[in-house]
Motif scaffolding. Sequence first.
Motif, short mmCIF file in Angstrom:
data_model
loop_
_atom_site.label_atom_id
_atom_site.label_comp_id
_atom_site.label_asym_id
_atom_site.label_seq_id
_atom_site.Cartn_x
_atom_site.Cartn_y
_atom_site.Cartn_z
N MET A 1 4.20 15.05 -79.55
CA MET A 1 4.97 15.21 -78.52
C MET A 1 4.58 14.40 -77.14
SD MET A 1 7.65 17.46 -79.45
CE MET A 1 8.14 18.35 -77.67
N GLU A 42 6.75 13.02 -82.30
CA GLU A 42 7.72 14.13 -82.87
C GLU A 42 8.87 14.42 -81.92
OE1 GLU A 42 5.61 17.23 -84.16
OE2 GLU A 42 4.70 16.15 -85.85
N GLY A 43 8.92 14.23 -80.71
CA GLY A 43 9.64 14.62 -79.52
C GLY A 43 9.33 14.31 -78.16
N PHE A 80 18.87 13.34 -80.04
CA PHE A 80 17.61 13.69 -80.79
C PHE A 80 17.97 14.69 -82.18
CE2 PHE A 80 13.86 14.06 -77.75
CZ PHE A 80 14.25 12.82 -77.13
N LEU A 85 14.46 14.72 -84.05
CA LEU A 85 13.20 14.79 -82.96
C LEU A 85 13.49 16.19 -82.15
CD1 LEU A 85 13.78 11.27 -81.53
CD2 LEU A 85 11.88 12.23 -82.96
N ILE A 86 12.35 16.70 -81.75
CA ILE A 86 12.05 17.90 -80.91
C ILE A 86 12.49 17.68 -79.42
CG2 ILE A 86 10.68 19.95 -80.29
CD1 ILE A 86 9.14 19.01 -83.01
N LEU A 87 13.08 18.71 -78.72
CA LEU A 87 13.26 18.68 -77.40
C LEU A 87 12.53 19.74 -76.74
CD1 LEU A 87 14.36 17.17 -74.74
CD2 LEU A 87 16.54 17.98 -75.34
#
Length: 305
Positions: A1, A42-43, A80, A85-87
């Motif tokens: 991240m 990953e985000g 995302f 993707l991660i937020l």
Amino acid sequence: MLAIGGWNDSLGSKYARLVLDSQSRRRFVESVISFVEQHGFEGLDLAWEFPVCWQANCDRGNPTEKDGFVALVKELSEAFKAKGLILSAAVSPSKMVIDAGYNVFELSLYFDWMAVMTYDFHGHWDMRTGQVAPLFHNGCDDNIYLNGNFSIHYWLERGIPRNKLVMGMPMYGQTFTLADRNHRSLNDKTVGPGKAGTFTRADGFLAYYEICEKVGNDDWKVVRDEEGVFGSYAYSGNQWISYDDVRTIRRKAQFIKSLQLGGSMIWALDLDDFRGLCGCGKHPLLRTLNQELLGISGQKAKDCT
């Protein structure tokens, strides 16, 4: 991240200008996705401290930033999700900041999780001793809001799902210089921050590995919190430290499980006793957290502070 923001980076108006301008938001989303994909992240974790309340001062920002932050998060989330993707976000534990700066329910629709920074409730700025991250309110504190229990429940009451709420824990201590070395309990007067550590080199702050070395080798008196309300503290001469020990981390992990929260985050990985120099093994705080939350087997860390 990838993470952006933090205390020092949140000084000034740049994040406010970003969220209040639609074209700036569009360019930001595009640039973030490009950077994240290019470097294999990953985000993104947003750590603006804080919408409306810049560095916890709610007179600095504009109330319109509250909706502007939702707009940015919504646009990021939509972009995302299309990319897998991660937020996430690091958010304030302060009732004042939560009320002024966060549309909690709306934000919770778009974030994968939100990590509450349930630490730094007290520090040398108070000019009196106090626990860095008390789990519950205690009678010595005249502010009933300055504890993890209140903060977590307040976020939940504002509408965030339990599985999206993450509780923060400190791998460090806040330090103080006592006004009178004979008055060294909670809420006693201080004259400023404690002495800087050998490695962290910041007044008023010690890494856990610096704390456990001091307490283990020097003439320090440790006061443990047997009831699990406020954590432990230690003093020597006119120096006073508040911190979370192994026992406190274990209690907080059990608190997280009892509320069925999404998990825990720490600040920060490099502040735990990562070399195992204090007799608890390597990463005693992080190891305790993993064992309690994930049910990982192995020898449990002892309190070496």
